[in-house]
Design an enzyme around this catalytic site. Sequence first.
Site, PDB file in Angstrom:
ATOM      1  N   THR A   1       0.870  -1.171   0.000  1.00 50.56           N
ATOM      2  CA  THR A   1       0.000   0.000   0.000  1.00 50.56           C
ATOM      3  C   THR A   1       0.910   1.225   0.000  1.00 50.56           C
ATOM      4  O   THR A   1       1.811   1.328   0.847  1.00 50.56           O
ATOM      5  CB  THR A   1      -0.914  -0.030   1.251  1.00 50.56           C
ATOM      6  OG1 THR A   1      -1.700  -1.222   1.179  1.00 50.56           O
ATOM      7  CG2 THR A   1      -1.817   1.190   1.327  1.00 50.56           C
TER       8      THR A   1
ATOM      9  N   ARG B   1     -38.535   2.253  -0.807  1.00 55.21           N
ATOM     10  CA  ARG B   1     -38.877   1.603  -2.079  1.00 55.21           C
ATOM     11  C   ARG B   1     -40.193   0.829  -1.927  1.00 55.21           C
ATOM     12  O   ARG B   1     -40.328  -0.014  -1.026  1.00 55.21           O
ATOM     13  CB  ARG B   1     -37.760   0.633  -2.477  1.00 55.21           C
ATOM     14  CG  ARG B   1     -38.075  -0.310  -3.609  1.00 55.21           C
ATOM     15  CD  ARG B   1     -38.120   0.396  -4.935  1.00 55.21           C
ATOM     16  NE  ARG B   1     -38.353  -0.543  -6.019  1.00 55.21           N
ATOM     17  CZ  ARG B   1     -38.693  -0.180  -7.250  1.00 55.21           C
ATOM     18  NH1 ARG B   1     -38.834   1.103  -7.551  1.00 55.21           N
ATOM     19  NH2 ARG B   1     -38.872  -1.083  -8.191  1.00 55.21           N
TER      20      ARG B   1
ATOM     21  N   GLN C   1     -28.623  -7.057  -2.803  1.00 57.72           N
ATOM     22  CA  GLN C   1     -29.872  -7.785  -3.033  1.00 57.72           C
ATOM     23  C   GLN C   1     -31.084  -6.926  -2.672  1.00 57.72           C
ATOM     24  O   GLN C   1     -32.077  -6.883  -3.405  1.00 57.72           O
ATOM     25  CB  GLN C   1     -29.858  -9.083  -2.204  1.00 57.72           C
ATOM     26  CG  GLN C   1     -30.957 -10.053  -2.557  1.00 57.72           C
ATOM     27  CD  GLN C   1     -30.835 -10.561  -4.000  1.00 57.72           C
ATOM     28  OE1 GLN C   1     -29.756 -10.550  -4.587  1.00 57.72           O
ATOM     29  NE2 GLN C   1     -31.951 -10.985  -4.567  1.00 57.72           N
TER      30      GLN C   1
ATOM     31  N   GLY D   1     -31.947  -4.411  -5.193  1.00 54.71           N
ATOM     32  CA  GLY D   1     -32.345  -4.957  -6.494  1.00 54.71           C
ATOM     33  C   GLY D   1     -31.430  -4.449  -7.597  1.00 54.71           C
ATOM     34  O   GLY D   1     -30.216  -4.345  -7.405  1.00 54.71           O
ATOM     35  N   GLY D   2     -32.022  -4.101  -8.756  1.00 53.81           N
ATOM     36  CA  GLY D   2     -31.231  -3.634  -9.909  1.00 53.81           C
ATOM     37  C   GLY D   2     -30.362  -2.437  -9.554  1.00 53.81           C
ATOM     38  O   GLY D   2     -29.206  -2.337  -9.985  1.00 53.81           O
TER      39      GLY D   2
ATOM     40  N   GLU E   1      -3.780  -8.394   5.901  1.00 49.40           N
ATOM     41  CA  GLU E   1      -3.488  -8.583   7.336  1.00 49.40           C
ATOM     42  C   GLU E   1      -3.840 -10.004   7.781  1.00 49.40           C
ATOM     43  O   GLU E   1      -4.285 -10.218   8.902  1.00 49.40           O
ATOM     44  CB  GLU E   1      -4.251  -7.554   8.190  1.00 49.40           C
ATOM     45  CG  GLU E   1      -3.683  -6.151   8.147  1.00 49.40           C
ATOM     46  CD  GLU E   1      -2.499  -5.955   9.104  1.00 49.40           C
ATOM     47  OE1 GLU E   1      -1.471  -5.458   8.623  1.00 49.40           O
ATOM     48  OE2 GLU E   1      -2.606  -6.290  10.284  1.00 49.40           O
TER      49      GLU E   1
ATOM     50  N   THR F   1      -5.333 -13.711   5.762  1.00 49.01           N
ATOM     51  CA  THR F   1      -6.612 -14.124   5.163  1.00 49.01           C
ATOM     52  C   THR F   1      -7.504 -14.771   6.236  1.00 49.01           C
ATOM     53  O   THR F   1      -7.032 -15.109   7.326  1.00 49.01           O
ATOM     54  CB  THR F   1      -6.361 -15.162   4.044  1.00 49.01           C
ATOM     55  OG1 THR F   1      -5.771 -16.326   4.662  1.00 49.01           O
ATOM     56  CG2 THR F   1      -5.438 -14.636   2.965  1.00 49.01           C
TER      57      THR F   1
HETATM   58  C1  LIG Z   1      -5.012  -4.320  -1.597  1.00 52.08           C
HETATM   59  C2  LIG Z   1      -3.930  -4.995  -0.828  1.00 52.08           C
HETATM   60  C3  LIG Z   1      -3.123  -4.228   0.004  1.00 52.08           C
HETATM   61  C4  LIG Z   1      -2.085  -4.848   0.717  1.00 52.08           C
HETATM   62  N1  LIG Z   1      -1.236  -4.071   1.450  1.00 52.08           N
HETATM   63  C5  LIG Z   1      -0.089  -4.635   1.950  1.00 52.08           C
HETATM   64  C6  LIG Z   1       0.921  -3.815   2.520  1.00 52.08           C
HETATM   65  O1  LIG Z   1       0.774  -2.595   2.648  1.00 52.08           O
HETATM   66  N2  LIG Z   1       2.069  -4.403   2.929  1.00 52.08           N
HETATM   67  C7  LIG Z   1       2.276  -5.745   2.808  1.00 52.08           C
HETATM   68  O2  LIG Z   1       3.336  -6.210   3.181  1.00 52.08           O
HETATM   69  N3  LIG Z   1       1.329  -6.557   2.278  1.00 52.08           N
HETATM   70  C8  LIG Z   1       0.152  -6.029   1.842  1.00 52.08           C
HETATM   71  N4  LIG Z   1      -0.808  -6.836   1.254  1.00 52.08           N
HETATM   72  C9  LIG Z   1      -0.549  -8.275   1.128  1.00 52.08           C
HETATM   73  C10 LIG Z   1      -1.498  -9.156   1.904  1.00 52.08           C
HETATM   74  O3  LIG Z   1      -1.208  -9.110   3.269  1.00 52.08           O
HETATM   75  C11 LIG Z   1      -1.416 -10.566   1.295  1.00 52.08           C
HETATM   76  O4  LIG Z   1      -2.084 -10.520   0.062  1.00 52.08           O
HETATM   77  C12 LIG Z   1      -2.008 -11.629   2.180  1.00 52.08           C
HETATM   78  O5  LIG Z   1      -1.200 -11.830   3.303  1.00 52.08           O
HETATM   79  C13 LIG Z   1      -2.196 -12.964   1.471  1.00 52.08           C
HETATM   80  O6  LIG Z   1      -1.038 -13.360   0.794  1.00 52.08           O
HETATM   81  P1  LIG Z   1      -1.119 -13.844  -0.741  1.00 52.08           P
HETATM   82  O7  LIG Z   1      -1.879 -12.805  -1.486  1.00 52.08           O
HETATM   83  O8  LIG Z   1       0.233 -14.167  -1.201  1.00 52.08           O
HETATM   84  O9  LIG Z   1      -2.026 -15.139  -0.712  1.00 52.08           O
HETATM   85  P2  LIG Z   1      -1.530 -16.645  -0.424  1.00 52.08           P
HETATM   86  O10 LIG Z   1      -0.763 -16.687   0.851  1.00 52.08           O
HETATM   87  O11 LIG Z   1      -0.901 -17.195  -1.641  1.00 52.08           O
HETATM   88  O12 LIG Z   1      -2.923 -17.380  -0.204  1.00 52.08           O
HETATM   89  C14 LIG Z   1      -3.764 -17.820  -1.273  1.00 52.08           C
HETATM   90  C15 LIG Z   1      -4.932 -18.582  -0.679  1.00 52.08           C
HETATM   91  O13 LIG Z   1      -4.432 -19.758   0.026  1.00 52.08           O
HETATM   92  C16 LIG Z   1      -4.894 -19.747   1.358  1.00 52.08           C
HETATM   93  N5  LIG Z   1      -3.872 -20.321   2.248  1.00 52.08           N
HETATM   94  C17 LIG Z   1      -2.528 -20.057   2.290  1.00 52.08           C
HETATM   95  N6  LIG Z   1      -1.940 -20.770   3.260  1.00 52.08           N
HETATM   96  C18 LIG Z   1      -2.904 -21.504   3.841  1.00 52.08           C
HETATM   97  C19 LIG Z   1      -2.944 -22.440   4.918  1.00 52.08           C
HETATM   98  N7  LIG Z   1      -1.825 -22.764   5.588  1.00 52.08           N
HETATM   99  N8  LIG Z   1      -4.125 -22.996   5.253  1.00 52.08           N
HETATM  100  C20 LIG Z   1      -5.266 -22.662   4.591  1.00 52.08           C
HETATM  101  N9  LIG Z   1      -5.304 -21.787   3.574  1.00 52.08           N
HETATM  102  C21 LIG Z   1      -4.146 -21.217   3.210  1.00 52.08           C
HETATM  103  C22 LIG Z   1      -5.134 -18.270   1.679  1.00 52.08           C
HETATM  104  O14 LIG Z   1      -6.020 -18.126   2.771  1.00 52.08           O
HETATM  105  C23 LIG Z   1      -5.706 -17.770   0.379  1.00 52.08           C
HETATM  106  O15 LIG Z   1      -7.071 -18.081   0.302  1.00 52.08           O
HETATM  107  C24 LIG Z   1      -1.880  -6.247   0.593  1.00 52.08           C
HETATM  108  C25 LIG Z   1      -2.724  -7.007  -0.229  1.00 52.08           C
HETATM  109  C26 LIG Z   1      -3.718  -6.394  -0.950  1.00 52.08           C
HETATM  110  C27 LIG Z   1      -4.560  -7.245  -1.864  1.00 52.08           C
END
Ligand SMILES: Cc1cc2nc3c(=O)[nH]c(=O)nc-3n(C[C@H](O)[C@H](O)[C@H](O)COP(=O)(O)OP(=O)(O)OC[C@H]3O[C@@H](n4cnc5c(N)ncnc54)[C@H](O)[C@@H]3O)c2cc1C
Length: 410
Positions: free
Chosen positions: A166, A294, A363, A366-367, A390, A392
């Site tokens: 970011t 609505r 939902q 609607g449209g 932060e 997933t």
């Molecule tokens: C808009 C945006 C802003 C961001 N800003 C920052 C920032 O300022 N600084 C920074 O450092 N990062 C930033 N990020 C990064 C963000 O923290 C990562 O995208 C996030 O940690 C997920 O990593 P990845 O995208 O590589 O997904 P991956 O780690 O590749 O995961 C892919 C999928 O696999 C799943 N998965 C992975 N490991 C496991 C497991 N062990 N068990 C179950 N499921 C798993 C995940 O949950 C996900 O559904 C940003 C991301 C976005 C999209």
Amino acid sequence: MAEAEFTMELNDEQKEVRDWIHGFAAEVIRPAAAEWDEREETPWPVIQEAAKVGIYSLDFYAQQYFDPTGLGIPMAMEELFWGDAGIALSIVGTGLAAVGVLANGTEEQIGTWIPQMYGDANDVKVAAFCSSEPDAGSDVASMRTRAVYDEAKDEWVLNGTKTWATNGGIANVHVVVAVVDAELGSKGHASFIVPPGTEGLAQGQKFKKHGIRASHTAEVILDNVRVPGSCLLGGKEKLDERLARAREKARQGGERVKNAAMATFEASRPAVGAMAVGTARAAYEVALDYARTREQFGRPIIDNQGVAFQLADMRTSIDAARLLVWRASWMAVNGKPFTAAEGSMSKLFASETAKKVTAQAIQILGGNGYTREYPVERMHRDAAIYTIFEGTSEIQRLVIARTLAGVPIR
Ligand SMILES: Cc1cc2nc3c(=O)[nH]c(=O)nc-3n(C[C@H](O)[C@H](O)[C@H](O)COP(=O)(O)OP(=O)(O)OC[C@H]3O[C@@H](n4cnc5c(N)ncnc54)[C@H](O)[C@@H]3O)c2cc1C
């Protein structure tokens, strides 16, 4: 009987701050939301407005952070993100980098770099926190960006590619996490300041995103970036001590090196939960208003249980999410141990709630809900980020489950 200390009510001062931020969100952020979403650019004029009134500054966050109830930060986040998630992230994104310096930096580093992260109202600046890499997202320990110490020059040399940052590339100050000892996993990482104008740091691709499009997200390429020894956050002595302790533990075998960042995450995740609550509440309010006005089949659509019950569920989930966020924020400020990963719980529940509630809002409209004439379409796109950054939702569940099971979190 002793007077009860526990209260669920905000005090007068908190209400005043909340109303002030809400006013800014309603009058300045929300009206600008659609425009900056379409432009997919950093809303500099809005950040400048926020700086003018004092919302874009370290002082503001410090004041909220030191609110002894812990509710200052979540309250501020909820109101700003109620205004608009993309613009609000542009306003609070610098805070992520600033917290990195506050958490690990010396007094001198804090005093030198944080003011340069924000600039001032006449010349606003932003900062970026760069940790994620193409092959190290959820699995932070597999980070490859290296920092090598050049003793002769007292300089660190950084090489690698960061992604998803970011404000990456447009920041005045970048905080970069890099590997200093590859054997030690995430214990072998350290954070560095890359000062303004440092040679070798370049922006890679800027991402075109599904939501929060007013927030700039980009790759950051580090090609032989040289920074002075003083840019290592916390200083060399502290790093050497920390590495020596980690090596000793690793030598003793047994216990896998625990991730010290975990406690920090538990404390910072509720803030993301609060952002999600803000977006969810915004969409819910639009849907409630729409459902009341609505008319179909000769009566407001809210007179149908099918619609009214959805609104009841939406509101219940939003309030539950806020309570989880407040609990975790209160725990963080009061130094309570997160024995059930309560910080992760709050982020998990609030972010899933935001995704669901914004879909329900579409939902109900609607449209109209499906068009850009109404804001819920944007809010739904924005909400999708909360279950990703932060940590997933899957990672939150993993952290909660491992904490409950008493298994180390790596
Ligand atoms: C808009 C945006 C802003 C961001 N800003 C920052 C920032 O300022 N600084 C920074 O450092 N990062 C930033 N990020 C990064 C963000 O923290 C990562 O995208 C996030 O940690 C997920 O990593 P990845 O995208 O590589 O997904 P991956 O780690 O590749 O995961 C892919 C999928 O696999 C799943 N998965 C992975 N490991 C496991 C497991 N062990 N068990 C179950 N499921 C798993 C995940 O949950 C996900 O559904 C940003 C991301 C976005 C999209």
